[in-house]
Scaffold this motif. Structure first.
Motif, PDB file in Angstrom:
ATOM      1  N   ALA A 158      43.471  43.627  34.486  1.00  0.00           N
ATOM      2  CA  ALA A 158      43.982  42.301  34.832  1.00  0.00           C
ATOM      3  C   ALA A 158      43.326  41.751  36.086  1.00  0.00           C
ATOM      4  O   ALA A 158      42.980  40.560  36.154  1.00  0.00           O
ATOM      5  CB  ALA A 158      45.503  42.374  35.006  1.00  0.00           C
ATOM      6  N   ARG A 159      43.147  42.589  37.090  1.00  0.00           N
ATOM      7  CA  ARG A 159      42.555  42.103  38.338  1.00  0.00           C
ATOM      8  C   ARG A 159      41.135  41.602  38.099  1.00  0.00           C
ATOM      9  O   ARG A 159      40.736  40.545  38.596  1.00  0.00           O
ATOM     10  CB  ARG A 159      42.563  43.215  39.383  1.00  0.00           C
ATOM     11  CG  ARG A 159      42.058  42.754  40.741  1.00  0.00           C
ATOM     12  CD  ARG A 159      42.090  43.888  41.741  1.00  0.00           C
ATOM     13  NE  ARG A 159      41.485  43.475  42.992  1.00  0.00           N
ATOM     14  CZ  ARG A 159      41.030  44.311  43.912  1.00  0.00           C
ATOM     15  NH1 ARG A 159      41.124  45.614  43.712  1.00  0.00           N
ATOM     16  NH2 ARG A 159      40.480  43.872  45.017  1.00  0.00           N
ATOM     17  N   ALA A 160      40.367  42.355  37.321  1.00  0.00           N
ATOM     18  CA  ALA A 160      38.989  41.947  37.030  1.00  0.00           C
ATOM     19  C   ALA A 160      38.959  40.658  36.210  1.00  0.00           C
ATOM     20  O   ALA A 160      38.128  39.778  36.439  1.00  0.00           O
ATOM     21  CB  ALA A 160      38.258  43.063  36.289  1.00  0.00           C
ATOM     22  N   ARG A 161      39.890  40.538  35.252  1.00  0.00           N
ATOM     23  CA  ARG A 161      39.950  39.317  34.440  1.00  0.00           C
ATOM     24  C   ARG A 161      40.282  38.102  35.311  1.00  0.00           C
ATOM     25  O   ARG A 161      39.701  37.029  35.137  1.00  0.00           O
ATOM     26  CB  ARG A 161      41.001  39.469  33.337  1.00  0.00           C
ATOM     27  CG  ARG A 161      40.656  40.472  32.256  1.00  0.00           C
ATOM     28  CD  ARG A 161      39.501  39.996  31.387  1.00  0.00           C
ATOM     29  NE  ARG A 161      39.783  38.752  30.692  1.00  0.00           N
ATOM     30  CZ  ARG A 161      40.411  38.688  29.522  1.00  0.00           C
ATOM     31  NH1 ARG A 161      40.843  39.802  28.935  1.00  0.00           N
ATOM     32  NH2 ARG A 161      40.619  37.526  28.933  1.00  0.00           N
ATOM     33  N   LEU A 162      41.217  38.285  36.238  1.00  0.00           N
ATOM     34  CA  LEU A 162      41.599  37.183  37.116  1.00  0.00           C
ATOM     35  C   LEU A 162      40.447  36.785  38.029  1.00  0.00           C
ATOM     36  O   LEU A 162      40.195  35.593  38.252  1.00  0.00           O
ATOM     37  CB  LEU A 162      42.825  37.567  37.945  1.00  0.00           C
ATOM     38  CG  LEU A 162      44.156  37.585  37.191  1.00  0.00           C
ATOM     39  CD1 LEU A 162      45.216  38.279  38.024  1.00  0.00           C
ATOM     40  CD2 LEU A 162      44.591  36.169  36.827  1.00  0.00           C
ATOM     41  N   LEU A 188      41.434  38.940  44.770  1.00  0.00           N
ATOM     42  CA  LEU A 188      42.868  39.177  44.859  1.00  0.00           C
ATOM     43  C   LEU A 188      43.171  40.633  45.172  1.00  0.00           C
ATOM     44  O   LEU A 188      42.511  41.543  44.655  1.00  0.00           O
ATOM     45  CB  LEU A 188      43.547  38.793  43.546  1.00  0.00           C
ATOM     46  CG  LEU A 188      43.347  37.342  43.102  1.00  0.00           C
ATOM     47  CD1 LEU A 188      43.738  37.176  41.654  1.00  0.00           C
ATOM     48  CD2 LEU A 188      44.147  36.401  43.988  1.00  0.00           C
ATOM     49  N   SER A 189      44.178  40.850  45.990  1.00  0.00           N
ATOM     50  CA  SER A 189      44.596  42.215  46.285  1.00  0.00           C
ATOM     51  C   SER A 189      45.340  42.800  45.090  1.00  0.00           C
ATOM     52  O   SER A 189      45.901  42.076  44.256  1.00  0.00           O
ATOM     53  CB  SER A 189      45.505  42.244  47.516  1.00  0.00           C
ATOM     54  OG  SER A 189      46.767  41.690  47.213  1.00  0.00           O
ATOM     55  N   GLU A 190      45.352  44.112  45.017  1.00  0.00           N
ATOM     56  CA  GLU A 190      46.066  44.781  43.932  1.00  0.00           C
ATOM     57  C   GLU A 190      47.552  44.468  44.010  1.00  0.00           C
ATOM     58  O   GLU A 190      48.239  44.345  42.986  1.00  0.00           O
ATOM     59  CB  GLU A 190      45.840  46.293  44.020  1.00  0.00           C
ATOM     60  CG  GLU A 190      46.269  47.047  42.778  1.00  0.00           C
ATOM     61  CD  GLU A 190      45.507  46.627  41.524  1.00  0.00           C
ATOM     62  OE1 GLU A 190      46.188  46.250  40.534  1.00  0.00           O
ATOM     63  OE2 GLU A 190      44.276  46.650  41.534  1.00  0.00           O
ATOM     64  N   THR A 191      48.057  44.296  45.238  1.00  0.00           N
ATOM     65  CA  THR A 191      49.475  43.955  45.413  1.00  0.00           C
ATOM     66  C   THR A 191      49.798  42.605  44.798  1.00  0.00           C
ATOM     67  O   THR A 191      50.810  42.431  44.104  1.00  0.00           O
ATOM     68  CB  THR A 191      49.833  43.954  46.906  1.00  0.00           C
ATOM     69  OG1 THR A 191      49.558  45.240  47.461  1.00  0.00           O
ATOM     70  CG2 THR A 191      51.305  43.623  47.114  1.00  0.00           C
ATOM     71  N   THR A 192      48.938  41.612  45.046  1.00  0.00           N
ATOM     72  CA  THR A 192      49.150  40.277  44.489  1.00  0.00           C
ATOM     73  C   THR A 192      49.117  40.305  42.970  1.00  0.00           C
ATOM     74  O   THR A 192      49.967  39.699  42.295  1.00  0.00           O
ATOM     75  CB  THR A 192      48.067  39.314  45.011  1.00  0.00           C
ATOM     76  OG1 THR A 192      48.183  39.220  46.434  1.00  0.00           O
ATOM     77  CG2 THR A 192      48.218  37.928  44.397  1.00  0.00           C
ATOM     78  N   VAL A 193      48.146  41.031  42.420  1.00  0.00           N
ATOM     79  CA  VAL A 193      48.026  41.117  40.969  1.00  0.00           C
ATOM     80  C   VAL A 193      49.235  41.829  40.379  1.00  0.00           C
ATOM     81  O   VAL A 193      49.801  41.394  39.375  1.00  0.00           O
ATOM     82  CB  VAL A 193      46.725  41.838  40.574  1.00  0.00           C
ATOM     83  CG1 VAL A 193      46.662  42.065  39.063  1.00  0.00           C
ATOM     84  CG2 VAL A 193      45.513  41.031  41.038  1.00  0.00           C
ATOM     85  N   ALA A 194      49.643  42.931  41.017  1.00  0.00           N
ATOM     86  CA  ALA A 194      50.779  43.688  40.504  1.00  0.00           C
ATOM     87  C   ALA A 194      52.053  42.848  40.501  1.00  0.00           C
ATOM     88  O   ALA A 194      52.862  42.922  39.563  1.00  0.00           O
ATOM     89  CB  ALA A 194      50.977  44.948  41.340  1.00  0.00           C
TER      90      ALA A 194
END
Length: 413
Positions: free
Chosen positions: A3-7, A15-21
């Motif tokens: 998801a992070r890579a797609r975003l 984006l930080s992993e926290t924001t994505v999570a």
């Protein structure tokens, strides 16, 4: 692709992993799903758009940094008449910025058919609000609010913008990184507080795109923390106090004489740290380089030279994303010189990249205590306070950064 890579691929945002999570959790709750892998398999089309809405930051207000609109209006008035003036706002959030520009031009007596304002944003939710033109009190934070009486109609708790003013702005969904150079470039481009969410390669790509969109003699308005990045990429900083205006430098022109810091990153990257989320662990993870022994034939360099070299090394390590090494180097500097303001600034960046805003704020405050005119630290503190919702403190740090910017830009080279 996760998801992070797609975003990041879709938006360019680092984006930080926290924001994505956090965004994933909310979307999965909406869809009654508890399997992240299963959810990520759905990403695409409408679902990707829904996730994007949760990670973009479409917040602004009318006449934010009013000096920018005053400078832009004076510039456009001088060019009015020969052809239709073209103005771009990207990202435009909920329309506050382009509408402010239209109001400023109306107040200045510029004919409504003499200009066109294009406004782009990734968020369809923000664009829907912009097209509707209905705003809460939160959109009116400027000191003088007389424009609200002229251009808005109260509606219970909200304010509706005048219908004719809505027609002055064309809103479209779009990503700066995907925008093609227009047949007729823009006279004025507003791109404020977007680069702070990009990593360095994306910053370079975004500035190149803005260069292609802007007329050779046009004006670009950036966020106060982004000015050094533009200066490093060939833009000339104008002496316009509080407006943070820039122009393209001609290819054969010498570099502009700048008093702004041109080292390191111009603003915090909203990126997850590559190691632990705790800055203290970063510092302990790797020891700073140890000095080599010196002989009488090869005497030790002066202490100031060693500390200066270490400071440059720490900057380089931080820029390369090696946060543990940068933290360790800064600790070594502070062990030798507890008054080294730059070391505290770099530790602030390390902590901020690690996601610990509270510790970052402590480091930045220590930095400006030691060096009150540290432009970059003031910019970072303003951004941190803004994200924390402390608009008064953010405004204070912004004003201090603006005064430093003006003083340095006006000093002789």
């Amino acid at each position: 692709m996760n998801a992070r890579a797609r975003l990041q691929q879709a938006t360019g945002l680092d984006l930080s992993e926290t924001t994505v999570a956090r965004a994933l959790k909310r979307r999965m709750q909406d869809l009654a799903m508890d399997d992240r892998a299963a959810y990520e398999a759905l990403l695409g089309g409408d679902e990707l758009d829904a996730l994007i809405e949760l990670v973009v930051v479409p917040e602004s207000w009318m006449f934010r940094d009013p000096e920018a609109f005053a400078v832009a209006t004076a510039f456009l008035k001088e060019r009015a008449g020969a052809r239709t003036l073209r103005i771009l706002s990207v990202p435009c959030a909920g329309g506050e910025e382009p509408y402010s520009m239209a109001m400023a031009l109306e107040d200045a007596g510029v004919a409504r058919d003499a200009y066109r304002i294009d406004a782009f944003d990734l968020s369809e939710v923000a664009l829907a609000r912009a097209r509707e033109g209905c705003y809460t009190r939160n959109a009116f934070r400027a000191g003088a609010l007389d424009f609200r009486e002229r251009y808005f109609t109260p509606q219970e708790r909200d304010y509706q913008i005048a219908p004719w003013l809505r027609q002055q702005v064309v809103f479209e969904q779009g990503n700066l990184l995907d925008m093609a150079a227009p047949a007729q470039p823009y006279d004025v481009v507003f791109c404020r507080n977007l680069l702070i969410y990009f990593d360095e390669p994306t910053v370079t790509a975004a500035i190149a795109r803005l260069d292609a969109l802007l007329a050779p003699d046009g004006l670009l308005f950036a966020g106060y923390a982004e000015v050094p990045a533009f200066a490093r990429h060939g833009f000339h900083v104008l002496r316009t106090p509080g407006a943070f205006a820039l122009q393209k430098r001609a290819p054969d022109a010498p570099p502009a004489s700048l008093a702004l810091p041109a080292r390191g990153r111009a603003a915090p990257r909203r990126a997850a740290a590559r190691e632990s989320a705790h800055p203290t662990q970063h510092v302990q993870a790797r020891r700073a380089p140890q000095p080599q022994p010196h002989s009488a034939r090869n005497p030790a360099p002066p202490a100031d030279t060693i500390l200066s070299d270490l400071a440059r090394l720490a900057r380089q390590q931080a820029d390369q994303g090696d946060l543990a090494a940068a933290g360790g180097t800064c600790e070594a500097i502070l062990a030798a010189d507890p008054q080294a303001a730059d070391a505290y600034f770099i530790l602030g960046m390390v902590s901020e990249c690690a996601g610990d805003g509270a510790v970052a704020e402590q480091h930045y405050r220590r930095c400006i205590y030691l060096r009150p005119d540290h432009y970059e630290a003031l910019c970072h503190l303003a951004l941190l306070c803004e994200h924390q919702g402390d608009s008064a403190a953010a405004a204070g740090f912004r004003q201090r950064a603006g005064r430093v910017f003006t003083r340095r830009a006006g000093s002789p080279s």
